[in-house]
Scaffold this motif. Structure first.
Motif, mmCIF file in Angstrom:
data_model
loop_
_atom_site.group_PDB
_atom_site.id
_atom_site.type_symbol
_atom_site.label_atom_id
_atom_site.label_comp_id
_atom_site.label_asym_id
_atom_site.label_seq_id
_atom_site.Cartn_x
_atom_site.Cartn_y
_atom_site.Cartn_z
ATOM 1 N N HIS A 22 7.171 -6.344 -5.702
ATOM 2 C CA HIS A 22 5.812 -6.950 -5.708
ATOM 3 C C HIS A 22 5.466 -6.764 -7.153
ATOM 4 C CE1 HIS A 22 6.093 -7.517 -1.209
ATOM 5 N NE2 HIS A 22 6.370 -6.086 -1.426
ATOM 6 N N LEU A 23 5.757 -7.894 -7.999
ATOM 7 C CA LEU A 23 5.087 -7.752 -9.098
ATOM 8 C C LEU A 23 3.702 -8.138 -9.477
ATOM 9 C CD1 LEU A 23 8.387 -9.326 -11.140
ATOM 10 C CD2 LEU A 23 7.798 -7.079 -11.006
ATOM 11 N N PRO A 31 -9.580 -12.493 -8.314
ATOM 12 C CA PRO A 31 -10.050 -11.856 -7.253
ATOM 13 C C PRO A 31 -9.167 -11.845 -6.230
ATOM 14 C CG PRO A 31 -11.785 -13.160 -8.158
ATOM 15 C CD PRO A 31 -10.196 -13.465 -8.773
ATOM 16 N N GLU A 32 -8.445 -12.981 -5.699
ATOM 17 C CA GLU A 32 -7.779 -13.036 -4.724
ATOM 18 C C GLU A 32 -6.502 -12.190 -4.661
ATOM 19 O OE1 GLU A 32 -9.574 -16.937 -5.433
ATOM 20 O OE2 GLU A 32 -8.300 -15.570 -6.364
ATOM 21 N N THR A 33 -5.856 -11.838 -5.795
ATOM 22 C CA THR A 33 -4.734 -11.034 -6.050
ATOM 23 C C THR A 33 -5.280 -9.391 -5.972
ATOM 24 O OG1 THR A 33 -3.869 -12.521 -7.813
ATOM 25 C CG2 THR A 33 -3.037 -10.194 -7.536
ATOM 26 N N LEU A 34 -6.469 -9.183 -6.447
ATOM 27 C CA LEU A 34 -7.092 -7.881 -6.208
ATOM 28 C C LEU A 34 -7.196 -7.396 -4.772
ATOM 29 C CD1 LEU A 34 -9.447 -7.531 -9.573
ATOM 30 C CD2 LEU A 34 -7.380 -6.401 -9.023
ATOM 31 N N VAL A 35 -7.643 -8.275 -4.157
ATOM 32 C CA VAL A 35 -8.192 -8.216 -2.538
ATOM 33 C C VAL A 35 -6.747 -7.794 -1.866
ATOM 34 C CG1 VAL A 35 -8.788 -9.259 -0.498
ATOM 35 C CG2 VAL A 35 -10.131 -9.462 -2.678
ATOM 36 N N ASP A 36 -5.683 -8.746 -2.084
ATOM 37 C CA ASP A 36 -4.463 -8.758 -1.473
ATOM 38 C C ASP A 36 -3.927 -7.309 -1.621
ATOM 39 O OD1 ASP A 36 -2.183 -9.580 0.040
ATOM 40 O OD2 ASP A 36 -1.184 -9.834 -1.891
ATOM 41 N N ALA A 37 -4.090 -6.969 -3.066
ATOM 42 C CA ALA A 37 -3.187 -5.851 -3.500
ATOM 43 C C ALA A 37 -3.938 -4.362 -2.767
ATOM 44 C CB ALA A 37 -3.486 -5.620 -5.044
ATOM 45 N N ALA A 38 -5.345 -4.621 -2.763
ATOM 46 C CA ALA A 38 -6.087 -3.521 -2.000
ATOM 47 C C ALA A 38 -5.719 -3.299 -0.691
ATOM 48 C CB ALA A 38 -7.530 -3.736 -2.267
ATOM 49 N N LYS A 65 2.243 -16.378 -1.703
ATOM 50 C CA LYS A 65 3.455 -15.679 -2.080
ATOM 51 C C LYS A 65 3.696 -16.666 -3.559
ATOM 52 C CE LYS A 65 8.162 -14.705 -0.929
ATOM 53 N NZ LYS A 65 9.268 -14.874 -0.056
ATOM 54 N N ARG A 66 3.651 -17.978 -3.386
ATOM 55 C CA ARG A 66 3.940 -18.728 -4.428
ATOM 56 C C ARG A 66 3.072 -18.494 -5.692
ATOM 57 N NH1 ARG A 66 4.379 -22.822 -0.639
ATOM 58 N NH2 ARG A 66 2.059 -23.691 -1.067
ATOM 59 N N ARG A 67 1.630 -18.266 -5.419
ATOM 60 C CA ARG A 67 0.850 -17.979 -6.190
ATOM 61 C C ARG A 67 1.036 -16.681 -7.152
ATOM 62 N NH1 ARG A 67 -3.332 -19.245 -3.392
ATOM 63 N NH2 ARG A 67 -3.670 -16.900 -2.927
ATOM 64 N N SER A 68 1.500 -15.765 -6.414
ATOM 65 C CA SER A 68 1.882 -14.305 -6.529
ATOM 66 C C SER A 68 3.024 -14.305 -7.435
ATOM 67 C CB SER A 68 2.023 -13.289 -5.539
ATOM 68 O OG SER A 68 2.310 -12.107 -5.982
ATOM 69 N N THR A 69 4.019 -15.222 -7.045
ATOM 70 C CA THR A 69 5.280 -15.172 -7.829
ATOM 71 C C THR A 69 4.999 -16.014 -9.281
ATOM 72 O OG1 THR A 69 6.777 -15.251 -5.932
ATOM 73 C CG2 THR A 69 7.566 -16.195 -7.866
ATOM 74 N N ILE A 73 5.483 -14.377 -13.135
ATOM 75 C CA ILE A 73 6.161 -14.994 -14.275
ATOM 76 C C ILE A 73 5.629 -15.138 -15.328
ATOM 77 C CG2 ILE A 73 7.641 -17.169 -14.736
ATOM 78 C CD1 ILE A 73 8.495 -17.127 -11.842
ATOM 79 N N LYS A 74 4.105 -15.499 -15.091
ATOM 80 C CA LYS A 74 3.193 -15.913 -16.227
ATOM 81 C C LYS A 74 3.017 -14.492 -16.911
ATOM 82 C CE LYS A 74 -1.289 -17.532 -17.277
ATOM 83 N NZ LYS A 74 -2.603 -18.230 -16.818
ATOM 84 N N ALA A 75 2.872 -13.505 -16.263
ATOM 85 C CA ALA A 75 2.570 -12.327 -16.816
ATOM 86 C C ALA A 75 3.415 -11.839 -17.669
ATOM 87 C CB ALA A 75 2.264 -11.059 -15.813
ATOM 88 N N ILE A 76 4.869 -11.946 -17.300
ATOM 89 C CA ILE A 76 6.296 -11.484 -17.762
ATOM 90 C C ILE A 76 6.199 -12.204 -19.202
ATOM 91 C CG2 ILE A 76 8.714 -11.127 -17.894
ATOM 92 C CD1 ILE A 76 8.331 -10.646 -14.638
ATOM 93 N N LEU A 77 6.184 -13.678 -19.126
ATOM 94 C CA LEU A 77 6.298 -14.305 -20.198
ATOM 95 C C LEU A 77 5.309 -14.221 -21.249
ATOM 96 C CD1 LEU A 77 7.487 -18.054 -18.396
ATOM 97 C CD2 LEU A 77 8.874 -16.072 -19.638
ATOM 98 N N THR A 78 4.125 -14.000 -20.777
ATOM 99 C CA THR A 78 2.907 -13.891 -21.702
ATOM 100 C C THR A 78 3.180 -12.593 -22.601
ATOM 101 O OG1 THR A 78 1.481 -14.928 -20.202
ATOM 102 C CG2 THR A 78 0.380 -13.575 -21.614
#
Length: 926
Positions: A22-23, A31-38, A65-69, A73-78
């Motif tokens: 889970h990258l 906020p959605e990603t933080l909630v999901d991670a929490a 799942k698509r949004r997380s993926t 990818i965006k984080a890695i490429l950035t």
């Protein structure tokens, strides 16, 4: 919310720690990603609880799942984009700095200030006359005499201009003295693992001295350049450029106040390409030799870019180089040249070995594809290059005559020196270097003690293995290229070597990091440990290289101090970000910028020079040299030193991402190899293959044959020899250089790098001649040759008690130059005073070169013989005087226009360059 805050704190800089499935997006979270991670974090800590519920009315599981993926990818490429962009920016800036040259000056006097100034145009006028009007200035030819007379005339004009200026009232001008030295001599020349005994006659030097009078003449600085050229080249850069620079400096210095402290001597020497005969003659026999204290030698093995200081052997002369406006030199080049890996030499050797001088050896070295070829012409001298060399040399001459103390100069190799991007020049003693290295090593160990650096045996070993694999793995690419029939694919484009071999080197480096990635530790911990291991690797390397006393060790100090500084920054940054006293083990992105900025910038600067020097060199180091493997290893080395911190960065997103990067690099490598082998040819007009051609007439066997040879392992027979076979309507026979070492004795010791194809030219000559006697005769064509070189023996004696046979060997060679005598015996003595013969039986090679109208030589020999009739068997090779740039060749008397060599020259493919000559060989028993 406690779980959410903890997650924010842990993953603020590197959210990929310890989670490969889970990258998470780096540093910036929706906020959605933080909630999901929490929720996921809370769920893991309470696996038996079913009480967690969050309303996801707005999001389906698939969209999350698509949004997380996408975020991953965006984080890695950035992150990779920022880092690679940073490195690319450094590379682009350094490239511009590295190849920058000063603007040419066209006027000899500043129109605004009225002061004398160095003019590139004046230099080019000299170069153009020497290369276009005169041409190939080979020792012993008519062109040598033309050059000598031209230089004497021009220097006499400068002397007359200075005299007239003095009459106009400029009484403080320097004394202007001139000499023309013509001398005979001999010296031993060890080169390319071979020993050559050199003899020379009528060797010419033209000398100019500028001084304030007797008080200045006791200590002189020597500036040297040679006006002769090698076979097959008009020598614009090598070394008409040096002559033109000295001529312009003489113009300026002869018209301004005399030097206050030391005089300056300019040596225009007439025999460097003949194995440094003229410089040997000057430094061993000229009347000024005992007053010379130091030398600045001007040379070239290229036609573009700045000249480089590549040999220096005293602290005073190295410090003098600080005064030049455009410094470009490093002790790295000094150490590299001392290894003998660069198959070249200069007159500097004679001044050091026979004059015990210290000094500076400077040369133009970029674009050496044209070095010693027919393309070494004025039009290929890069604009600004004469200005660069001239202003630097003028600054040196000014400082050395006005301020430097030239008394009791001591030779040393214990000086560290380097330029900083061509802007500044740094030099310091080895004692200072050791103190600095101890300080750098101490700081490195201090960071370990304070936990800013956290190396492990595992991480340090991974760096060492990454370095080794970077050197070795690109050789796989060589195997692939050869299987595709594409050796030396990279030759015509220096950058292509990095494109072909760099991806495999990087894949190997990352592969080692993939294997050594600690699954039990977080990604951030792997990063920090690897960066710390890099620090230890360079610290150990610094200690080892300093221990053996290599001045180039300063480069390891640069790496070490930059990584150490970066680790200290990272430690401080982590402390600032620490909120709840928990240990933080990650690497801030800015840390990589600090660790990489100076080393990447500096080594990019150095590696540009390394590629410029070595890639063209592979075209002339021999058919047996594994040049593809040499370039592969060099490319791997450059890949490693370009940015070693990338090894730590590779752990930033875990093993899964690293694995994909490795696979991507391998695929990119395969694509590059396939494209290159399909569309790129290793040679072209400005990156030619060197072909050697000799038309040999053997007086002993009666043969008249054409030898074709090449000096690199690239394609030769199919594209070139087959064309010559068709031209002369005969088949070529292959001759190995190792099995036939005397085939190319005319250019010994360079012959050891050649292998040949031989064609019989007798049928062609008989078909072309207008003389029926020749066309219908079966007698050897060599029967027609008149005035061939001869060896005779005089003063022959034999002492039965000692078993010594004595004789004087006389050689006559009217209209021939560059004779080579080789024989096997056990010599007891000879008349060559430069060295004693070997104390055992061996093979001897004596090369003789004579200046214009030098048609003979003699040598006394004494050797162990079995009796008075135990004669000495000597093979003599002599070179014709015709054919050096004027496309003519000696004709057999009465045979009409034959022109074997002329036809070869005219049919030359554009992707080749020819070194061509005709020779005659004979065997004598004396």
């Amino acid at each position: 919310m406690d779980a959410l805050n903890a997650l924010k704190q842990r993953h603020f800089t590197n959210p990929f720690d310890n989670d490969e499935d889970h990258l998470h997006q780096i540093s910036i979270f929706s906020p959605e990603t933080l909630v999901d991670a929490a929720i996921r974090s809370h769920s893991r800590s309470n696996s038996k609880s079913k009480s967690v519920s969050v309303d996801y009315d707005d999001y389906s599981k698939s969209s999350k799942k698509r949004r997380s993926t996408f975020s991953n990818i965006k984080a890695i490429l950035t992150a990779w984009g920022i880092f690679i962009g940073f490195l690319a920016l450094i590379l682009a800036v350094v490239y511009q700095i590295h190849y920058r040259l000063p603007a040419p000056v066209y006027e000899g006097m500043n129109p605004v200030s009225g002061k004398l100034q160095f003019s590139e145009e004046n230099v080019r006028q000299v170069v153009r006359h020497m290369t276009r009007n005169i041409g190939y200035r080979v020792v012993g030819t008519d062109q040598e005499l033309e050059t000598k007379n031209y230089l004497i005339r021009e220097l006499s004009n400068l002397k007359e201009n200075a005299r007239l200026e003095r009459l106009r009232g400029s009484h403080d001008l320097p004394h202007f003295d001139m000499w023309v030295q013509v001398g005979d001599g001999s010296h031993r020349f060890d080169f390319m693992s071979k020993v050559v005994m050199k003899m020379y006659t009528n060797m010419t030097n033209i000398i100019v001295r500028l001084s304030c009078g007797p008080e200045c003449d006791q200590n002189s600085i020597l500036l040297n350049a040679h006006y002769d050229t090698t076979l097959g080249s008009p020598g614009a850069a090598d070394d008409a450029l040096g002559c033109g620079v000295m001529m312009e400096i003489i113009r300026i210095m002869s018209l301004r106040p005399a030097p206050k402290k030391n005089s300056v001597v300019f040596l225009f020497n007439g025999g460097e390409e003949s194995l440094q005969d003229a410089s040997h003659s000057f430094i061993t026999s000229h009347e000024l030799k005992d007053n010379i204290r130091a030398v600045v030698n001007l040379e070239a093995c290229g036609t573009s870019g700045p000249e480089i200081l590549f040999q220096a052997n005293s602290r005073v002369m190295i410090d003098a180089y600080r005064t030049v406006p455009y410094p470009h030199g490093t002790v790295l080049a000094n150490d590299l040249f001392a290894t003998g890996l660069i198959l070249s030499d200069t007159d500097f050797r004679q001044f050091v070995d026979h004059g015990n001088l210290t000094g500076l050896d400077m040369a133009v070295y970029k674009n050496s594809y044209l070095y010693h070829t027919h393309l070494d012409l004025d039009e290929f001298l890069e604009e600004g290059l004469p200005q660069h060399m001239g202003e630097n040399t003028l600054a040196l001459a000014t400082y050395l005559t006005e301020e430097a103390n030239l008394v009791n100069l001591e030779r040393t190799s214990s000086v560290v020196f380097f330029d900083i991007f061509g802007l500044f020049f740094v030099s310091y003693s080895w004692t200072t270097a050791i103190r600095l290295h101890i300080l750098v090593g101490g700081l490195s160990l201090f960071t370990v003690a304070t936990q800013a650096s956290r190396p492990t045996v595992r991480s340090t070993l991974s760096i060492l293995l990454s370095f080794v694999v970077a050197l070795l793995l690109p050789n796989f690419s060589v195997v692939l290229l050869k299987a595709l029939g594409s050796p030396m694919q990279w030759f015509s484009h220096e950058w292509l070597s990095m494109a072909l071999f760099g991806p495999m080197a990087l894949a190997g480096m990352f592969g080692i990091q993939y294997l050594f990635h600690d699954k039990k530790a977080s990604n951030g911990a792997n990063e920090l440990n690897t960066l710390s291991g890099l620090q230890m690797f360079f610290t150990f390397a610094l200690a080892a290289v300093s221990y053996v006393g290599l001045a180039s060790s300063y480069v390891f100090a640069l790496f070490t101090i930059c990584v150490t500084t970066a680790l200290v920054f990272n430690h401080k940054k982590a402390a600032i970000n620490l909120k709840d006293n928990r240990e933080v083990t990650h690497v801030d992105l800015a840390t990589y910028f600090i660790a990489s900025l100076l080393p990447t910038a500096y080594f990019s600067f150095v590696c540009f020079s390394l590629l410029d020097m070595f890639i063209p060199l592979t075209g002339r180091i021999g058919v047996d040299a594994p040049v593809d493997h040499i370039v592969a290893v060099m490319s791997g080395f450059i890949t490693f030193v370009f940015c070693p911190p990338v090894l730590a960065f590779s752990h930033r997103f875990g093993r899964a991402v690293l694995k994909r990067i490795i696979l991507g690099l391998v695929v990119a490598h395969l694509i590059m190899v396939l494209i290159s082998s399909t569309v790129i040819h290793p040679y072209d007009e400005l990156h030619p293959k060197r072909v050697f051609v000799q038309h040999l007439r053997n007086m002993t066997s009666g043969e008249s044959v054409l030898y074709l040879a090449h000096a690199d392992p690239g394609p030769f027979y199919e594209p070139y020899v087959t064309e010559i076979e068709s031209m002369f309507k005969t088949d070529a026979k292959f001759r190995s250089g190792s099995a036939n070492p005397s085939d190319w004795n005319a250019i010994y010791p360079f012959n050891q790098f050649l292998e040949s194809y031989v064609l019989d030219t007798t049928p062609y000559i008989r078909s072309q001649t207008t003389n029926k006697t020749i066309s219908e005769s079966t007698a050897p064509l060599t029967d027609l040759i008149q005035g061939a070189p001869k060896l005779i023996a005089e003063n022959i004696s034999y002492d039965p008690e000692t078993g010594l046979r004595r004789l004087t060997v006389l050689c006559t060679h009217p209209d021939y130059i560059w004779t080579v005598a080789n024989f096997d015996t056990h010599l007891a003595s000879w008349s060559l005073g430069s060295s004693d013969p070997f104390p055992y039986a061996t093979h001897y090679v004596i090369r003789h070169v004579g200046g214009y109208v030098s048609d003979g030589w003699r040598v006394d020999l004494e050797y162990y013989a079995t009796g008075p009739e135990d004669k000495l068997r000597i093979e003599l090779t002599a070179m014709e005087t015709e054919g050096f740039g004027r496309d003519t060749e000696r004709e057999l008397e009465g045979s009409g226009e034959i022109g074997v060599m002329k036809r070869i020259v005219k049919s030359r493919p554009l992707w080749t360059t020819l070194t061509y000559f005709s020779i005659l060989t004979d065997m004598f028993e004396l």
